[in-house]
Scaffold this motif. Structure first.
Motif, PDB file in Angstrom:
ATOM      1  N   LYS A 167       0.849  -1.183   0.000  1.00 30.35           N
ATOM      2  CA  LYS A 167       0.000   0.000   0.000  1.00 30.35           C
ATOM      3  C   LYS A 167       0.892   1.241   0.000  1.00 30.35           C
ATOM      4  N   PHE A 168       0.700   2.115  -0.997  1.00 29.68           N
ATOM      5  CA  PHE A 168       1.532   3.294  -1.171  1.00 29.68           C
ATOM      6  C   PHE A 168       0.755   4.558  -0.807  1.00 29.68           C
ATOM      7  N   LEU A 169       1.252   5.268   0.190  1.00 28.73           N
ATOM      8  CA  LEU A 169       0.732   6.573   0.554  1.00 28.73           C
ATOM      9  C   LEU A 169       1.700   7.631   0.028  1.00 28.73           C
ATOM     10  N   LYS A 170       1.448   8.865   0.360  1.00 27.16           N
ATOM     11  CA  LYS A 170       2.295   9.941  -0.170  1.00 27.16           C
ATOM     12  C   LYS A 170       3.703   9.892   0.416  1.00 27.16           C
ATOM     13  N   LYS A 171       3.811   9.614   1.717  1.00 29.44           N
ATOM     14  CA  LYS A 171       5.098   9.713   2.392  1.00 29.44           C
ATOM     15  C   LYS A 171       5.710   8.376   2.776  1.00 29.44           C
ATOM     16  N   GLU A 172       4.970   7.295   2.582  1.00 33.80           N
ATOM     17  CA  GLU A 172       5.490   5.993   2.963  1.00 33.80           C
ATOM     18  C   GLU A 172       4.712   4.898   2.239  1.00 33.80           C
ATOM     19  N   TYR A 173       5.219   3.695   2.343  1.00 31.18           N
ATOM     20  CA  TYR A 173       4.486   2.527   1.860  1.00 31.18           C
ATOM     21  C   TYR A 173       4.787   1.361   2.791  1.00 31.18           C
ATOM     22  N   GLU A 207      -3.234  13.257   1.115  1.00 35.10           N
ATOM     23  CA  GLU A 207      -3.752  13.819  -0.111  1.00 35.10           C
ATOM     24  C   GLU A 207      -3.314  12.971  -1.302  1.00 35.10           C
ATOM     25  N   HIS A 208      -4.102  13.028  -2.379  1.00 34.78           N
ATOM     26  CA  HIS A 208      -3.911  12.155  -3.539  1.00 34.78           C
ATOM     27  C   HIS A 208      -2.508  12.277  -4.119  1.00 34.78           C
ATOM     28  N   GLU A 209      -1.812  11.149  -4.197  1.00 28.12           N
ATOM     29  CA  GLU A 209      -0.519  11.022  -4.873  1.00 28.12           C
ATOM     30  C   GLU A 209       0.150   9.761  -4.372  1.00 28.12           C
ATOM     31  N   VAL A 210       0.891   9.087  -5.222  1.00 31.80           N
ATOM     32  CA  VAL A 210       1.549   7.856  -4.798  1.00 31.80           C
ATOM     33  C   VAL A 210       2.806   8.218  -4.034  1.00 31.80           C
ATOM     34  N   ILE A 211       3.840   8.616  -4.744  1.00 30.34           N
ATOM     35  CA  ILE A 211       5.068   9.063  -4.088  1.00 30.34           C
ATOM     36  C   ILE A 211       5.392  10.431  -4.658  1.00 30.34           C
ATOM     37  N   ASP A 212       5.259  11.456  -3.853  1.00 31.35           N
ATOM     38  CA  ASP A 212       5.413  12.833  -4.269  1.00 31.35           C
ATOM     39  C   ASP A 212       6.876  13.152  -4.559  1.00 31.35           C
ATOM     40  N   GLU A 213       7.134  13.970  -5.598  1.00 30.46           N
ATOM     41  CA  GLU A 213       8.501  14.342  -5.960  1.00 30.46           C
ATOM     42  C   GLU A 213       9.214  15.030  -4.799  1.00 30.46           C
ATOM     43  N   GLN A 214       8.492  15.908  -4.079  1.00 29.01           N
ATOM     44  CA  GLN A 214       9.108  16.619  -2.968  1.00 29.01           C
ATOM     45  C   GLN A 214       9.471  15.657  -1.842  1.00 29.01           C
ATOM     46  N   VAL A 215       8.609  14.661  -1.625  1.00 25.04           N
ATOM     47  CA  VAL A 215       8.907  13.656  -0.604  1.00 25.04           C
ATOM     48  C   VAL A 215      10.160  12.878  -0.978  1.00 25.04           C
ATOM     49  N   LEU A 216      10.277  12.503  -2.255  1.00 27.59           N
ATOM     50  CA  LEU A 216      11.482  11.807  -2.714  1.00 27.59           C
ATOM     51  C   LEU A 216      12.718  12.654  -2.499  1.00 27.59           C
ATOM     52  N   PHE A 217      12.611  13.957  -2.853  1.00 28.99           N
ATOM     53  CA  PHE A 217      13.749  14.862  -2.674  1.00 28.99           C
ATOM     54  C   PHE A 217      14.105  14.998  -1.202  1.00 28.99           C
ATOM     55  N   ASN A 218      13.087  15.204  -0.356  1.00 27.31           N
ATOM     56  CA  ASN A 218      13.342  15.363   1.082  1.00 27.31           C
ATOM     57  C   ASN A 218      13.992  14.117   1.676  1.00 27.31           C
ATOM     58  N   THR A 219      13.510  12.945   1.240  1.00 30.23           N
ATOM     59  CA  THR A 219      14.077  11.695   1.754  1.00 30.23           C
ATOM     60  C   THR A 219      15.534  11.559   1.340  1.00 30.23           C
ATOM     61  N   GLN A 220      15.815  11.893   0.080  1.00 35.63           N
ATOM     62  CA  GLN A 220      17.193  11.818  -0.411  1.00 35.63           C
ATOM     63  C   GLN A 220      18.091  12.797   0.344  1.00 35.63           C
ATOM     64  N   GLU A 221      17.560  14.007   0.618  1.00 35.55           N
ATOM     65  CA  GLU A 221      18.336  15.001   1.362  1.00 35.55           C
ATOM     66  C   GLU A 221      18.604  14.546   2.789  1.00 35.55           C
ATOM     67  N   LYS A 222      17.606  13.908   3.408  1.00 36.21           N
ATOM     68  CA  LYS A 222      17.789  13.400   4.768  1.00 36.21           C
ATOM     69  C   LYS A 222      18.907  12.376   4.819  1.00 36.21           C
ATOM     70  N   ILE A 223      18.922  11.479   3.816  1.00 34.37           N
ATOM     71  CA  ILE A 223      19.971  10.465   3.757  1.00 34.37           C
ATOM     72  C   ILE A 223      21.333  11.114   3.586  1.00 34.37           C
ATOM     73  N   ARG A 224      21.413  12.125   2.697  1.00 35.60           N
ATOM     74  CA  ARG A 224      22.688  12.814   2.465  1.00 35.60           C
ATOM     75  C   ARG A 224      23.157  13.555   3.709  1.00 35.60           C
TER      76      ARG A 224
END
Length: 254
Positions: A167-173, A207-224
């Protein structure tokens, strides 16, 4: 009837994932095992309690594995790894872009929870509910139906768990699972009839969206940033150690 797979005999190559499709405000892709619904039987677990989420009213069974048998926990770890790996391999087909595996791993809510060395792993399993009442079959050791209230802390259980899908939400799955049957492995006087399959040996909406671009960017930044912070912390500790050594040498000269 779908096959019930002992967790120790689970063939991960037979787990099949369908492409997630939109359902309300999330996306869901079913899981099958050899083209059938996927049901696995746990090892023996020690029951702790029933927990209820305050916001969603969803109920969960909390149990620990036996101190001499971590095999079911290991199965859940392997399932989590399989889910993340498959999401990565299918990301271009599912999301029209290849998503780095470290991002998918960070966004994934694991079934298996980490534990401290020397502790016993705790397992948290979702209970199907209807009108806030638990809606799954519970049996005693003679396969007689009993009420969930007959489960007491410290008793030994076996469970059948269905892996429903990702199950895929905006910020997690996460892997949506729930218990379909429970067996109390100890004598019980409560009697009823119905077939038992076990052999003895709803969510916050974003809110409607599978994996948001901003969420992907934020997650990548957190890892960095976590990586850079770790390196700087190590450098700081080294510098502090050098300062301490220099102070000690200076004091010896006084």
């Amino acid at each position: 009837m779908s096959e019930i797979i002992r967790h120790s005999k689970l063939d991960y190559e037979k787990i099949e994932y369908s492409k997630p499709i939109q359902q309300n405000n999330w996306y869901f892709g079913s899981i099958q095992y050899n083209q059938n619904p996927c049901y696995i039987q746990s090892s023996r677990l020690t029951f702790k309690e029933i927990q209820e989420d305050a916001s969603t009213k969803q109920k969960y069974l909390i149990a620990t594995v036996k101190s001499n048998d971590f095999s079911f926990y290991d199965t859940l770890v392997n399932l989590d790894d399989k889910n993340v790996s498959n999401a990565y391999q299918s990301s271009k087909e599912w999301f029209q872009k290849e998503i780095p595996i470290d991002i998918l791993d960070t966004m994934y809510r694991r079934i298996s929870q980490p534990f401290q060395k020397g502790d016993i792993p705790t397992i948290k399993l979702k209970l199907p509910c209807y009108n806030q009442s638990v809606n799954c079959k519970i049996y005693d050791n003679k396969n007689n139906l009993i009420h969930i209230d007959k489960l007491t802390p410290g008793c030994t259980l076996l469970c059948i768990i269905q892996l429903k899908g990702l199950k895929f939400l905006k910020k997690e799955y996460y892997c949506d699972t729930h218990i379909t049957q429970i067996k109390l492995v100890e004598p019980s006087p409560y009697v009823n009839n119905e077939i038992c399959l076990i052999e003895d040996d709803e969510e916050t909406i974003y809110e409607h969206e599978v994996i948001d671009e901003q969420v992907l960017f934020n997650t990548q930044e957190k890892i960095r940033l976590d990586s850079e912070l770790s390196k700087l912390t190590e450098s700081l500790e080294s510098i502090q150690k050098q300062i301490t050594q220099l102070k000690q040498e200076r004091e010896r000269l006084d």
